[in-house]
Design a protein around this motif. Sequence first.
Motif, PDB file in Angstrom:
ATOM      1  N   LEU A   7      34.344   2.112 -11.645  1.00 15.07           N
ATOM      2  CA  LEU A   7      34.285   3.472 -11.583  1.00 15.07           C
ATOM      3  C   LEU A   7      33.076   4.432 -11.950  1.00 15.07           C
ATOM      4  O   LEU A   7      32.037   3.622 -12.437  1.00 15.07           O
ATOM      5  N   ALA A   8      32.885   5.226 -11.327  1.00 19.13           N
ATOM      6  CA  ALA A   8      31.807   6.317 -11.638  1.00 19.13           C
ATOM      7  C   ALA A   8      31.881   6.736 -13.017  1.00 19.13           C
ATOM      8  O   ALA A   8      33.013   6.874 -13.555  1.00 19.13           O
ATOM      9  N   GLU A   9      30.733   7.257 -13.778  1.00 16.52           N
ATOM     10  CA  GLU A   9      30.664   7.772 -15.186  1.00 16.52           C
ATOM     11  C   GLU A   9      31.672   8.911 -15.216  1.00 16.52           C
ATOM     12  O   GLU A   9      32.843   9.113 -16.209  1.00 16.52           O
ATOM     13  N   GLY A  10      31.921   9.970 -14.208  1.00 15.59           N
ATOM     14  CA  GLY A  10      32.531  11.141 -14.083  1.00 15.59           C
ATOM     15  C   GLY A  10      34.175  10.514 -14.084  1.00 15.59           C
ATOM     16  O   GLY A  10      35.004  11.093 -14.739  1.00 15.59           O
ATOM     17  N   GLU A  11      34.552   9.476 -13.292  1.00 14.69           N
ATOM     18  CA  GLU A  11      35.685   8.938 -13.104  1.00 14.69           C
ATOM     19  C   GLU A  11      36.223   8.403 -14.530  1.00 14.69           C
ATOM     20  O   GLU A  11      37.458   8.609 -14.840  1.00 14.69           O
ATOM     21  N   GLU A  12      35.404   7.541 -15.160  1.00 13.20           N
ATOM     22  CA  GLU A  12      35.773   7.219 -16.640  1.00 13.20           C
ATOM     23  C   GLU A  12      36.359   8.408 -17.458  1.00 13.20           C
ATOM     24  O   GLU A  12      37.126   8.329 -18.027  1.00 13.20           O
ATOM     25  N   ALA A  13      35.164   9.463 -17.490  1.00 12.87           N
ATOM     26  CA  ALA A  13      35.503  10.744 -18.350  1.00 12.87           C
ATOM     27  C   ALA A  13      36.903  11.183 -17.981  1.00 12.87           C
ATOM     28  O   ALA A  13      37.493  11.655 -18.800  1.00 12.87           O
ATOM     29  N   LEU A  14      37.175  11.458 -16.689  1.00  9.53           N
ATOM     30  CA  LEU A  14      38.414  12.033 -16.167  1.00  9.53           C
ATOM     31  C   LEU A  14      39.498  11.132 -16.654  1.00  9.53           C
ATOM     32  O   LEU A  14      40.516  12.011 -17.266  1.00  9.53           O
ATOM     33  N   LEU A  15      39.521   9.865 -16.380  1.00  8.55           N
ATOM     34  CA  LEU A  15      40.838   9.248 -16.957  1.00  8.55           C
ATOM     35  C   LEU A  15      41.036   9.197 -18.400  1.00  8.55           C
ATOM     36  O   LEU A  15      42.167   9.468 -18.981  1.00  8.55           O
ATOM     37  N   ALA A  16      39.806   9.063 -19.085  1.00 10.44           N
ATOM     38  CA  ALA A  16      39.850   9.125 -20.699  1.00 10.44           C
ATOM     39  C   ALA A  16      40.444  10.220 -21.047  1.00 10.44           C
ATOM     40  O   ALA A  16      41.086  10.426 -22.153  1.00 10.44           O
ATOM     41  N   ALA A  17      40.009  11.767 -20.544  1.00 10.13           N
ATOM     42  CA  ALA A  17      40.457  12.734 -20.837  1.00 10.13           C
ATOM     43  C   ALA A  17      41.907  13.100 -20.798  1.00 10.13           C
ATOM     44  O   ALA A  17      42.666  13.566 -21.402  1.00 10.13           O
ATOM     45  N   GLU A  18      42.246  12.365 -19.584  1.00  9.86           N
ATOM     46  CA  GLU A  18      43.913  12.562 -19.286  1.00  9.86           C
ATOM     47  C   GLU A  18      44.615  11.612 -20.154  1.00  9.86           C
ATOM     48  O   GLU A  18      45.768  12.221 -20.396  1.00  9.86           O
ATOM     49  N   VAL A  19      44.250  10.759 -20.586  1.00 11.81           N
ATOM     50  CA  VAL A  19      45.140   9.878 -21.449  1.00 11.81           C
ATOM     51  C   VAL A  19      44.934  10.198 -22.867  1.00 11.81           C
ATOM     52  O   VAL A  19      46.036  10.107 -23.558  1.00 11.81           O
ATOM     53  N   GLU A  20      43.949  10.728 -23.426  1.00 13.23           N
ATOM     54  CA  GLU A  20      43.644  10.957 -24.814  1.00 13.23           C
ATOM     55  C   GLU A  20      44.750  11.987 -25.409  1.00 13.23           C
ATOM     56  O   GLU A  20      45.301  11.490 -26.369  1.00 13.23           O
ATOM     57  N   PRO A  21      45.196  12.822 -24.765  1.00 16.08           N
ATOM     58  CA  PRO A  21      46.429  13.807 -25.489  1.00 16.08           C
ATOM     59  C   PRO A  21      47.607  12.815 -25.571  1.00 16.08           C
ATOM     60  O   PRO A  21      48.274  12.957 -26.562  1.00 16.08           O
ATOM     61  N   HIS A  22      47.983  11.817 -24.705  1.00 11.65           N
ATOM     62  CA  HIS A  22      49.085  11.033 -24.829  1.00 11.65           C
ATOM     63  C   HIS A  22      48.811  10.029 -26.146  1.00 11.65           C
ATOM     64  O   HIS A  22      49.958   9.392 -26.634  1.00 11.65           O
ATOM     65  N   LEU A  23      47.762   9.529 -26.386  1.00 10.10           N
ATOM     66  CA  LEU A  23      47.238   8.617 -27.394  1.00 10.10           C
ATOM     67  C   LEU A  23      47.008   9.073 -28.779  1.00 10.10           C
ATOM     68  O   LEU A  23      47.616   8.622 -29.607  1.00 10.10           O
ATOM     69  N   ARG A  24      46.509  10.376 -28.634  1.00  8.18           N
ATOM     70  CA  ARG A  24      46.012  11.133 -29.893  1.00  8.18           C
ATOM     71  C   ARG A  24      47.159  11.138 -31.000  1.00  8.18           C
ATOM     72  O   ARG A  24      47.023  10.941 -32.115  1.00  8.18           O
ATOM     73  N   ARG A  25      48.303  11.564 -30.349  1.00  7.18           N
ATOM     74  CA  ARG A  25      49.488  11.750 -31.124  1.00  7.18           C
ATOM     75  C   ARG A  25      49.849  10.622 -32.223  1.00  7.18           C
ATOM     76  O   ARG A  25      50.599  10.927 -33.357  1.00  7.18           O
ATOM     77  N   ARG A  26      49.540   9.232 -31.701  1.00  6.81           N
ATOM     78  CA  ARG A  26      50.199   8.139 -32.340  1.00  6.81           C
ATOM     79  C   ARG A  26      49.109   7.766 -33.319  1.00  6.81           C
ATOM     80  O   ARG A  26      47.772   7.594 -32.968  1.00  6.81           O
ATOM     81  N   PRO A  27      49.470   6.948 -34.427  1.00  7.74           N
ATOM     82  CA  PRO A  27      48.623   5.977 -35.293  1.00  7.74           C
ATOM     83  C   PRO A  27      48.361   4.923 -34.750  1.00  7.74           C
ATOM     84  O   PRO A  27      49.055   4.319 -33.951  1.00  7.74           O
ATOM     85  N   TYR A  28      46.846   4.352 -34.982  1.00 14.16           N
ATOM     86  CA  TYR A  28      46.844   2.850 -34.503  1.00 14.16           C
ATOM     87  C   TYR A  28      47.905   2.144 -35.429  1.00 14.16           C
ATOM     88  O   TYR A  28      47.976   2.132 -36.247  1.00 14.16           O
TER      89      TYR A  28
END
Length: 177
Positions: A7-28
């Motif tokens: 992955l390029a740095e921009g691709e990593e950032a894009l994927l991370a930003a896209e999954v973050e809202p789905h993960l953030r709602r849950r506790p570890y």
Amino acid sequence: AVLPGFLAEGEEALLAAEVEPHLRRRPYQEQHWDGAIHKYRETEKLHWSTESQEILRRVREAAFPPQVLQLAQVHVLDLDKTGYIKPHIDSVKFCGCTIAGLSLLSSSVMRLVSERNPQDWLDLLLERRSLYILRGPARYEFTHEILKDEESFFEGKKIPRERRISIICRNMPLISS
Ligand SMILES: O=C(O)CCC(=O)C(=O)O
Ligand SMILES: [Fe+2]
């Protein structure tokens, strides 16, 4: 196989930003029902932005032979800095011969240990932005694990574990009767 810099740095950032809202709602979660994964949260994602679909297409093209049936759902696993994955073999009931995983946000060490002969083991350095592909004996005859921060060394060098998100594509198991 490990493909560093997949992955390029921009691709990593894009994927991370896209999954973050789905993960953030849950506790570890402290630990997974089968006891393998500690301090994690996860989701299965079916719909992706056009840009991410293109990245996932590249992953699938690199990992899977053209004729295999792939699971449409992509597994997204978020390990806390203190999280880790104990040795296990992915269920042969639920997934097929190939496991392909992208590593975001942190490098880590994946250890493969032969089930038959525990003396036979191998560490893989999963650099941030790499793609790993487990297939054949690595998928069926060796357990895999992600080392916790205290144990995270590769060839004597400390590989600090930060929060890590993995994005994992799998194929379908062969149906047997
Ligand atoms: O996070 C990873 O790359 C591996 C996850 C894993 O082993 C699993 O979900 O079965
Ligand atoms: Fe696994």
